[in-house]
Design an enzyme around this catalytic site. Structure first.
Site, PDB file in Angstrom:
ATOM      1  N   ASN A 172      -4.804   2.262  -1.614  1.00  0.00           N
ATOM      2  CA  ASN A 172      -5.324   0.907  -1.838  1.00  0.00           C
ATOM      3  C   ASN A 172      -6.153   0.807  -3.124  1.00  0.00           C
ATOM      4  O   ASN A 172      -6.668  -0.248  -3.447  1.00  0.00           O
ATOM      5  CB  ASN A 172      -6.163   0.445  -0.642  1.00  0.00           C
ATOM      6  CG  ASN A 172      -7.532   1.064  -0.645  1.00  0.00           C
ATOM      7  OD1 ASN A 172      -7.693   2.211  -1.045  1.00  0.00           O
ATOM      8  ND2 ASN A 172      -8.524   0.314  -0.231  1.00  0.00           N
TER       9      ASN A 172
ATOM     10  N   LYS B 232       0.811  -1.224   0.000  1.00  0.00           N
ATOM     11  CA  LYS B 232       0.000   0.000   0.000  1.00  0.00           C
ATOM     12  C   LYS B 232       0.849   1.282   0.000  1.00  0.00           C
ATOM     13  O   LYS B 232       0.389   2.325  -0.456  1.00  0.00           O
ATOM     14  CB  LYS B 232      -0.944   0.007   1.199  1.00  0.00           C
ATOM     15  CG  LYS B 232      -2.061  -1.018   1.079  1.00  0.00           C
ATOM     16  CD  LYS B 232      -3.059  -0.865   2.208  1.00  0.00           C
ATOM     17  CE  LYS B 232      -4.125  -1.928   2.124  1.00  0.00           C
ATOM     18  NZ  LYS B 232      -5.170  -1.773   3.134  1.00  0.00           N
TER      19      LYS B 232
ATOM     20  N   GLY C 161      -1.099   0.694  13.965  1.00  0.00           N
ATOM     21  CA  GLY C 161      -0.677   0.103  12.700  1.00  0.00           C
ATOM     22  C   GLY C 161      -1.382   0.799  11.543  1.00  0.00           C
ATOM     23  O   GLY C 161      -1.903   1.917  11.690  1.00  0.00           O
ATOM     24  N   GLY C 162      -1.438   0.101  10.399  1.00  0.00           N
ATOM     25  CA  GLY C 162      -2.048   0.691   9.204  1.00  0.00           C
ATOM     26  C   GLY C 162      -3.532   0.989   9.382  1.00  0.00           C
ATOM     27  O   GLY C 162      -4.030   2.035   8.955  1.00  0.00           O
ATOM     28  N   ALA C 163      -4.256   0.081  10.053  1.00  0.00           N
ATOM     29  CA  ALA C 163      -5.694   0.272  10.237  1.00  0.00           C
ATOM     30  C   ALA C 163      -5.957   1.469  11.152  1.00  0.00           C
ATOM     31  O   ALA C 163      -6.861   2.277  10.904  1.00  0.00           O
ATOM     32  CB  ALA C 163      -6.301  -1.003  10.831  1.00  0.00           C
TER      33      ALA C 163
ATOM     34  N   GLY D 238      -4.463   1.171  18.992  1.00  0.00           N
ATOM     35  CA  GLY D 238      -3.566   0.603  17.998  1.00  0.00           C
ATOM     36  C   GLY D 238      -2.856   1.706  17.230  1.00  0.00           C
ATOM     37  O   GLY D 238      -3.281   2.879  17.268  1.00  0.00           O
TER      38      GLY D 238
ATOM     39  N   ASN E 238      -1.498   2.967  22.184  1.00  0.00           N
ATOM     40  CA  ASN E 238      -0.872   1.754  21.644  1.00  0.00           C
ATOM     41  C   ASN E 238       0.054   1.121  22.672  1.00  0.00           C
ATOM     42  O   ASN E 238       0.547   1.785  23.577  1.00  0.00           O
ATOM     43  CB  ASN E 238      -0.079   2.110  20.375  1.00  0.00           C
ATOM     44  CG  ASN E 238       0.275   0.885  19.558  1.00  0.00           C
ATOM     45  OD1 ASN E 238      -0.543  -0.020  19.421  1.00  0.00           O
ATOM     46  ND2 ASN E 238       1.482   0.839  19.025  1.00  0.00           N
ATOM     47  N   ARG E 239       0.268  -0.188  22.520  1.00  0.00           N
ATOM     48  CA  ARG E 239       1.231  -0.884  23.378  1.00  0.00           C
ATOM     49  C   ARG E 239       2.605  -0.228  23.232  1.00  0.00           C
ATOM     50  O   ARG E 239       3.282   0.028  24.203  1.00  0.00           O
ATOM     51  CB  ARG E 239       1.271  -2.362  22.931  1.00  0.00           C
ATOM     52  CG  ARG E 239       2.251  -3.208  23.665  1.00  0.00           C
ATOM     53  CD  ARG E 239       2.162  -4.632  23.191  1.00  0.00           C
ATOM     54  NE  ARG E 239       2.449  -4.800  21.752  1.00  0.00           N
ATOM     55  CZ  ARG E 239       2.454  -5.961  21.113  1.00  0.00           C
ATOM     56  NH1 ARG E 239       2.156  -7.068  21.786  1.00  0.00           N
ATOM     57  NH2 ARG E 239       2.723  -6.034  19.827  1.00  0.00           N
ATOM     58  N   THR E 240       3.005   0.062  21.991  1.00  0.00           N
ATOM     59  CA  THR E 240       4.295   0.690  21.736  1.00  0.00           C
ATOM     60  C   THR E 240       4.068   2.189  21.502  1.00  0.00           C
ATOM     61  O   THR E 240       3.538   2.590  20.461  1.00  0.00           O
ATOM     62  CB  THR E 240       4.947   0.064  20.473  1.00  0.00           C
ATOM     63  OG1 THR E 240       4.807  -1.349  20.557  1.00  0.00           O
ATOM     64  CG2 THR E 240       6.396   0.454  20.329  1.00  0.00           C
TER      65      THR E 240
HETATM   66  P1  ATR Z   1      -2.772  -3.440  10.674  1.00  0.00           P
HETATM   67  O1  ATR Z   1      -2.148  -3.094   9.358  1.00  0.00           O
HETATM   68  O2  ATR Z   1      -3.913  -4.401  10.584  1.00  0.00           O
HETATM   69  O3  ATR Z   1      -3.110  -2.224  11.465  1.00  0.00           O
HETATM   70  P2  ATR Z   1      -0.284  -3.822  12.098  1.00  0.00           P
HETATM   71  O4  ATR Z   1       0.282  -2.680  11.340  1.00  0.00           O
HETATM   72  O5  ATR Z   1       0.518  -5.067  12.260  1.00  0.00           O
HETATM   73  O6  ATR Z   1      -1.666  -4.293  11.470  1.00  0.00           O
HETATM   74  O7  ATR Z   1      -0.697  -3.258  13.565  1.00  0.00           O
HETATM   75  C1  ATR Z   1      -1.134  -4.121  14.573  1.00  0.00           C
HETATM   76  C2  ATR Z   1      -1.534  -3.296  15.816  1.00  0.00           C
HETATM   77  O8  ATR Z   1      -2.011  -4.222  16.808  1.00  0.00           O
HETATM   78  C3  ATR Z   1      -0.397  -2.517  16.444  1.00  0.00           C
HETATM   79  O9  ATR Z   1      -0.914  -1.348  17.034  1.00  0.00           O
HETATM   80  C4  ATR Z   1       0.088  -3.504  17.527  1.00  0.00           C
HETATM   81  O10 ATR Z   1       0.736  -2.911  18.630  1.00  0.00           O
HETATM   82  P3  ATR Z   1       2.336  -2.605  18.596  1.00  0.00           P
HETATM   83  O11 ATR Z   1       2.497  -1.408  17.704  1.00  0.00           O
HETATM   84  O12 ATR Z   1       2.716  -2.372  19.985  1.00  0.00           O
HETATM   85  O13 ATR Z   1       2.968  -3.852  18.001  1.00  0.00           O
HETATM   86  C5  ATR Z   1      -1.226  -4.048  18.003  1.00  0.00           C
HETATM   87  N1  ATR Z   1      -1.056  -5.339  18.674  1.00  0.00           N
HETATM   88  C6  ATR Z   1      -0.778  -6.536  18.075  1.00  0.00           C
HETATM   89  N2  ATR Z   1      -0.691  -7.510  19.021  1.00  0.00           N
HETATM   90  C7  ATR Z   1      -0.916  -6.905  20.213  1.00  0.00           C
HETATM   91  C8  ATR Z   1      -0.986  -7.373  21.567  1.00  0.00           C
HETATM   92  N3  ATR Z   1      -0.818  -8.654  21.873  1.00  0.00           N
HETATM   93  N4  ATR Z   1      -1.245  -6.475  22.549  1.00  0.00           N
HETATM   94  C9  ATR Z   1      -1.438  -5.157  22.247  1.00  0.00           C
HETATM   95  N5  ATR Z   1      -1.401  -4.656  20.994  1.00  0.00           N
HETATM   96  C10 ATR Z   1      -1.141  -5.515  19.991  1.00  0.00           C
END
Ligand code: ATR
Length: 291
Positions: free
Chosen positions: A91, A70, A132-134, A130, A154-156
């Site tokens: 997309n 993307k 990530g991309g979504a 979260g 977010n976790r991170t």
């Molecule tokens: P997408 O494109 O579907 O958004 P992604 O870019 O892989 O997928 O993002 C996944 C998200 O889910 C991220 O925010 C990730 O948190 P981190 O940035 O800390 O990795 C979150 N995520 C995935 N597994 C997790 C977990 N077990 N606990 C908390 N957050 C989680």
């Protein structure tokens, strides 16, 4: 479906692409609307320059792009819509005389879903779970709708900070017509405890995705007491743990199936300059939820 010499070709590129449900959505719309087009999956070898040149040269009218391309597809396009450029992801490609033009219908689809459910973001307190991309797509969609404030959790923390910075940059750009929005990046843990109510929360992590149906990124029930509307971008299972918590606490909950369908519908409408009727969207939703 009958293919004629005049039939227009559309498709999706990705790797893998075998799991896609986009052909089912697009071909159903074409059949129901009597539009002479067909939509197929293309598994690319990853060479996007060759892929886009080949598709363009064969006159493929429109292409969806899925993970992991993307962002990398953008350098192969003749133009990119400003919002898609700001988010850094495309997309949907539309054939033009100059080359393919890029759009982001993940954002448009989520917005359409909110409209169809009568959910307003304007002046509301929005939380995005979260980064990530979504989450990025949900955050930009919300910013366009002028929320009162926005928290990216977010976790991170660093990844949430990145989105916050990109949102602020977009909010200061010429393309943005809203007023300043208070945007914060926090760790998910810090969301628990007291706070204001009436929240609109977008669950954009992959926690709770089938087969891990019982998982949820926040398990604190007090938090859910503050949520008026919870939108989970996951659509499998149809009711996630996040949605159960929201509903148990008296809020309204939605899954991501409609958003996925609307993402495809928005691509279809960009390509064909038509409006896909609601009854066709409803028919596709029933078809997909029975799968
Ligand atoms: P997408 O494109 O579907 O958004 P992604 O870019 O892989 O997928 O993002 C996944 C998200 O889910 C991220 O925010 C990730 O948190 P981190 O940035 O800390 O990795 C979150 N995520 C995935 N597994 C997790 C977990 N077990 N606990 C908390 N957050 C989680």
């Amino acid at each position: 479906m009958i293919i004629y010499g005049t039939t227009s070709l559309y498709g999706i590129i990705g790797k893998p692409v075998e799991h896609t449900i986009s052909p089912l959505i697009h071909n159903t719309i074409s059949e129901r609307m009597g539009i002479d087009s067909v939509y197929v999956p293309f598994r690319t070898d990853g060479n996007l320059s060759d892929t886009t040149r080949g598709l363009y040269s064969l006159g493929v009218r429109g292409i969806n792009v899925t993970v992991p391309y993307k962002t990398s597809i953008m350098e192969h396009l003749s133009a990119v819509e400003p919002l898609a450029a700001a988010i850094g992801a495309v997309n949907t490609l539309k054939y033009t005389d100059e080359g393919y033009r890029g759009y982001n219908t993940d954002i448009l689809g989520l917005g359409r879903e909110l409209d169809s459910e009568g959910i307003s973001v304007k002046d509301r307190e929005v939380i995005i779970l979260g980064a990530g991309g979504a989450a990025r797509a949900a955050a930009f969609m919300c910013l366009e709708r002028k929320p009162g404030s926005m928290v990216i959790a977010n976790r991170t923390l660093e990844k949430a900070e990145l989105i916050r910075k990109d949102l602020e940059r977009y909010a200061c750009s010429e393309g943005y017509e809203g007023e300043a929005v208070n945007i914060k990046a926090v760790t998910t843990d810090s969301l628990t405890g007291p706070g204001s109510s009436g929240l609109i929360v977008f669950q954009c992590t992959n926690v709770g995705l089938s087969p891990n149906d019982g998982d949820c990124v926040i398990n604190d029930r007090d938090f859910y007491g503050r949520v008026a509307e919870g939108i989970d971008l996951i659509y499998k299972p149809a009711q996630t743990m996040f949605m159960k918590y929201v509903e148990e606490a008296g809020g309204r909950a939605y899954n991501g199936l409609k958003m996925l369908i609307y993402q495809a519908v928005c691509s279809y409408e960009i390509w064909n300059d038509v409006r896909v009727p609601d009854d066709v969207v409803d028919e596709i939703e029933i078809k997909l939820s029975e799968r």
